[in-house]
Scaffold this motif. Sequence first.
Motif, PDB file in Angstrom:
ATOM      1  N   LEU A  43       0.510  -8.133   6.549  1.00 49.76           N
ATOM      2  CA  LEU A  43       0.920  -7.642   7.861  1.00 49.76           C
ATOM      3  C   LEU A  43      -0.076  -6.656   8.440  1.00 49.76           C
ATOM      4  O   LEU A  43      -0.391  -6.710   9.636  1.00 49.76           O
ATOM      5  CB  LEU A  43       2.311  -6.994   7.767  1.00 49.76           C
ATOM      6  CG  LEU A  43       3.486  -7.943   7.555  1.00 49.76           C
ATOM      7  CD1 LEU A  43       4.784  -7.159   7.408  1.00 49.76           C
ATOM      8  CD2 LEU A  43       3.602  -8.935   8.704  1.00 49.76           C
ATOM      9  N   ILE A  44      -0.581  -5.737   7.607  1.00 51.61           N
ATOM     10  CA  ILE A  44      -1.555  -4.759   8.103  1.00 51.61           C
ATOM     11  C   ILE A  44      -2.844  -5.455   8.510  1.00 51.61           C
ATOM     12  O   ILE A  44      -3.527  -5.040   9.453  1.00 51.61           O
ATOM     13  CB  ILE A  44      -1.828  -3.662   7.047  1.00 51.61           C
ATOM     14  CG1 ILE A  44      -2.552  -2.469   7.679  1.00 51.61           C
ATOM     15  CG2 ILE A  44      -2.649  -4.195   5.889  1.00 51.61           C
ATOM     16  CD1 ILE A  44      -1.716  -1.649   8.600  1.00 51.61           C
ATOM     17  N   GLY A  45      -3.173  -6.564   7.832  1.00 52.05           N
ATOM     18  CA  GLY A  45      -4.346  -7.343   8.206  1.00 52.05           C
ATOM     19  C   GLY A  45      -4.182  -7.996   9.569  1.00 52.05           C
ATOM     20  O   GLY A  45      -5.072  -7.914  10.427  1.00 52.05           O
ATOM     21  N   VAL A  46      -3.035  -8.634   9.792  1.00 52.97           N
ATOM     22  CA  VAL A  46      -2.773  -9.282  11.086  1.00 52.97           C
ATOM     23  C   VAL A  46      -2.694  -8.242  12.196  1.00 52.97           C
ATOM     24  O   VAL A  46      -3.224  -8.447  13.302  1.00 52.97           O
ATOM     25  CB  VAL A  46      -1.466 -10.099  11.012  1.00 52.97           C
ATOM     26  CG1 VAL A  46      -1.094 -10.632  12.395  1.00 52.97           C
ATOM     27  CG2 VAL A  46      -1.613 -11.253  10.025  1.00 52.97           C
ATOM     28  N   PHE A  47      -2.034  -7.110  11.917  1.00 51.35           N
ATOM     29  CA  PHE A  47      -1.913  -6.047  12.923  1.00 51.35           C
ATOM     30  C   PHE A  47      -3.285  -5.544  13.353  1.00 51.35           C
ATOM     31  O   PHE A  47      -3.550  -5.364  14.546  1.00 51.35           O
ATOM     32  CB  PHE A  47      -1.083  -4.893  12.350  1.00 51.35           C
ATOM     33  CG  PHE A  47      -0.851  -3.774  13.330  1.00 51.35           C
ATOM     34  CD1 PHE A  47       0.165  -3.853  14.263  1.00 51.35           C
ATOM     35  CD2 PHE A  47      -1.667  -2.648  13.316  1.00 51.35           C
ATOM     36  CE1 PHE A  47       0.369  -2.822  15.179  1.00 51.35           C
ATOM     37  CE2 PHE A  47      -1.466  -1.615  14.223  1.00 51.35           C
ATOM     38  CZ  PHE A  47      -0.441  -1.702  15.159  1.00 51.35           C
ATOM     39  N   SER A  92      -2.516   5.469   7.479  1.00 50.82           N
ATOM     40  CA  SER A  92      -3.734   5.669   8.267  1.00 50.82           C
ATOM     41  C   SER A  92      -4.957   5.155   7.521  1.00 50.82           C
ATOM     42  O   SER A  92      -5.852   4.537   8.104  1.00 50.82           O
ATOM     43  CB  SER A  92      -3.907   7.152   8.602  1.00 50.82           C
ATOM     44  OG  SER A  92      -2.818   7.620   9.362  1.00 50.82           O
ATOM     45  N   LYS A  93      -4.998   5.402   6.217  1.00 44.18           N
ATOM     46  CA  LYS A  93      -6.124   4.940   5.403  1.00 44.18           C
ATOM     47  C   LYS A  93      -6.168   3.418   5.355  1.00 44.18           C
ATOM     48  O   LYS A  93      -7.247   2.811   5.495  1.00 44.18           O
ATOM     49  CB  LYS A  93      -6.008   5.513   3.994  1.00 44.18           C
ATOM     50  CG  LYS A  93      -7.215   5.245   3.102  1.00 44.18           C
ATOM     51  CD  LYS A  93      -7.030   5.841   1.727  1.00 44.18           C
ATOM     52  CE  LYS A  93      -7.016   7.351   1.772  1.00 44.18           C
ATOM     53  NZ  LYS A  93      -6.981   7.935   0.400  1.00 44.18           N
ATOM     54  N   LEU A  94      -4.999   2.793   5.164  1.00 38.31           N
ATOM     55  CA  LEU A  94      -4.932   1.332   5.117  1.00 38.31           C
ATOM     56  C   LEU A  94      -5.332   0.713   6.456  1.00 38.31           C
ATOM     57  O   LEU A  94      -6.058  -0.283   6.497  1.00 38.31           O
ATOM     58  CB  LEU A  94      -3.519   0.884   4.740  1.00 38.31           C
ATOM     59  CG  LEU A  94      -3.065   1.193   3.311  1.00 38.31           C
ATOM     60  CD1 LEU A  94      -1.577   0.888   3.150  1.00 38.31           C
ATOM     61  CD2 LEU A  94      -3.863   0.393   2.303  1.00 38.31           C
ATOM     62  N   LEU A  95      -4.872   1.326   7.543  1.00 36.16           N
ATOM     63  CA  LEU A  95      -5.204   0.806   8.871  1.00 36.16           C
ATOM     64  C   LEU A  95      -6.695   0.963   9.152  1.00 36.16           C
ATOM     65  O   LEU A  95      -7.325   0.046   9.705  1.00 36.16           O
ATOM     66  CB  LEU A  95      -4.383   1.531   9.939  1.00 36.16           C
ATOM     67  CG  LEU A  95      -4.601   1.060  11.387  1.00 36.16           C
ATOM     68  CD1 LEU A  95      -4.288  -0.430  11.525  1.00 36.16           C
ATOM     69  CD2 LEU A  95      -3.759   1.876  12.356  1.00 36.16           C
ATOM     70  N   ALA A  96      -7.268   2.104   8.771  1.00 36.64           N
ATOM     71  CA  ALA A  96      -8.701   2.329   8.986  1.00 36.64           C
ATOM     72  C   ALA A  96      -9.531   1.304   8.216  1.00 36.64           C
ATOM     73  O   ALA A  96     -10.489   0.729   8.752  1.00 36.64           O
ATOM     74  CB  ALA A  96      -9.074   3.750   8.566  1.00 36.64           C
ATOM     75  N   LEU A  97      -9.167   1.067   6.949  1.00 31.18           N
ATOM     76  CA  LEU A  97      -9.872   0.063   6.144  1.00 31.18           C
ATOM     77  C   LEU A  97      -9.755  -1.319   6.784  1.00 31.18           C
ATOM     78  O   LEU A  97     -10.733  -2.080   6.841  1.00 31.18           O
ATOM     79  CB  LEU A  97      -9.297   0.033   4.731  1.00 31.18           C
ATOM     80  CG  LEU A  97      -9.659   1.205   3.813  1.00 31.18           C
ATOM     81  CD1 LEU A  97      -8.789   1.187   2.556  1.00 31.18           C
ATOM     82  CD2 LEU A  97     -11.138   1.147   3.428  1.00 31.18           C
ATOM     83  N   LEU A 118      -9.213  -2.068   9.982  1.00 30.67           N
ATOM     84  CA  LEU A 118      -9.977  -2.144  11.231  1.00 30.67           C
ATOM     85  C   LEU A 118     -11.467  -2.332  10.947  1.00 30.67           C
ATOM     86  O   LEU A 118     -12.142  -3.121  11.621  1.00 30.67           O
ATOM     87  CB  LEU A 118      -9.752  -0.878  12.055  1.00 30.67           C
ATOM     88  CG  LEU A 118      -8.366  -0.742  12.690  1.00 30.67           C
ATOM     89  CD1 LEU A 118      -8.203   0.626  13.341  1.00 30.67           C
ATOM     90  CD2 LEU A 118      -8.114  -1.844  13.712  1.00 30.67           C
ATOM     91  N   ILE A 119     -11.981  -1.629   9.953  1.00 25.98           N
ATOM     92  CA  ILE A 119     -13.394  -1.805   9.577  1.00 25.98           C
ATOM     93  C   ILE A 119     -13.637  -3.239   9.111  1.00 25.98           C
ATOM     94  O   ILE A 119     -14.659  -3.864   9.442  1.00 25.98           O
ATOM     95  CB  ILE A 119     -13.792  -0.805   8.476  1.00 25.98           C
ATOM     96  CG1 ILE A 119     -13.707   0.623   9.005  1.00 25.98           C
ATOM     97  CG2 ILE A 119     -15.215  -1.089   7.972  1.00 25.98           C
ATOM     98  CD1 ILE A 119     -13.875   1.680   7.945  1.00 25.98           C
ATOM     99  N   MET A 120     -12.673  -3.782   8.346  1.00 23.62           N
ATOM    100  CA  MET A 120     -12.795  -5.165   7.889  1.00 23.62           C
ATOM    101  C   MET A 120     -12.873  -6.135   9.063  1.00 23.62           C
ATOM    102  O   MET A 120     -13.685  -7.077   9.054  1.00 23.62           O
ATOM    103  CB  MET A 120     -11.598  -5.531   7.003  1.00 23.62           C
ATOM    104  CG  MET A 120     -11.673  -4.971   5.595  1.00 23.62           C
ATOM    105  SD  MET A 120     -10.115  -5.177   4.709  1.00 23.62           S
ATOM    106  CE  MET A 120      -9.841  -6.942   4.890  1.00 23.62           C
TER     107      MET A 120
END
Length: 319
Positions: A118-122, A206-211, A213-215
């Motif tokens: 989900l965090i990947g798709v978001f 926040s850390k997971l989302l930042a990682l 987004l960089i991906m």
Amino acid sequence: MTYLKYLMAISFLVAFYFLVDFETLLQAFLNVDPVFVGGACLLVVCVRLLMSVRWKVLLHSRSIFISLAESIYINFVSHSVGFLLPGGVGADLMRGHHAYQKKKELMTVASAIVFDRLIGVFSMLLVACLSSFILVLAQDKTSQIVLRVFWLSALALVGMVLGVLCLYWFEQPIRRLFSGDGFLGKKISKLLTLFDARDLGKEIFSKLLALSLIMQLLRAGIFAFIFMALGIELELIYVFAFTPIVFIVMLIPISIGGIGVREGAIFLLYSALGVSLEQSITAGLLFYGAQVLMIVPGLMLMLLAAAFGGKKAGTKAEN
């Protein structure tokens, strides 16, 4: 489902046979710059490494502790094995099995896998939405396709946020409504637990989302290198806007390895920028080739682990 994938792959190949100028396609492959393809492959490795970091952080938030080296190993191996197996869940099953050995709580492991997806798709939708919005503000010449990307990604983002808020607001009433030991009550309880991410905390999220987004930016960079390898000059903002949509379309399990779906999505989005069908197919196949190359390090790690594991077992037996 497997038969449907084979049918769709064959259908795409038949369609391409009648639509593609094979002489132009061959010429596109012959003119590929290997230096830029190498750059694309390097970025694929970087994405895999970031996926490993994200998986480690996510598991630690669920009190499943693994080292970074262990996370890199299981991510490379699982994606290599998953790539060879039919279906798109092979990698998730391997990662889930590995995590389950650390902490035998099935719902905790399943929840980690779901949230990782989900965090990947978001993050894909967020990059596409922001990039397309910038193009809309700039009154981009290809406004029609850019507007569609913007509204598609924006609506999907709003839907995901509303879904999370509904789960947060109505979780307890739903649990009370379906409380008890009945079949439906148990299933509803497991479903709510599966999507429960409140224990992550703002810092971890926040850390997971930042990682993530960089991906997504690196994934866009992969296609930027591939287009440069084909001699196609595109502004990077277009690649940021369109590439996440290509990846989301590839998640739809209707083809083998995304064959046809990926190339069709590339052409649909990038044709407004002058990218031909033959170039779209070449770009898609080059990306697929980079993914195939990533099987090699995963399989090598698996063979090394098996070899050293066998030596250790032999040593213990002799002792």
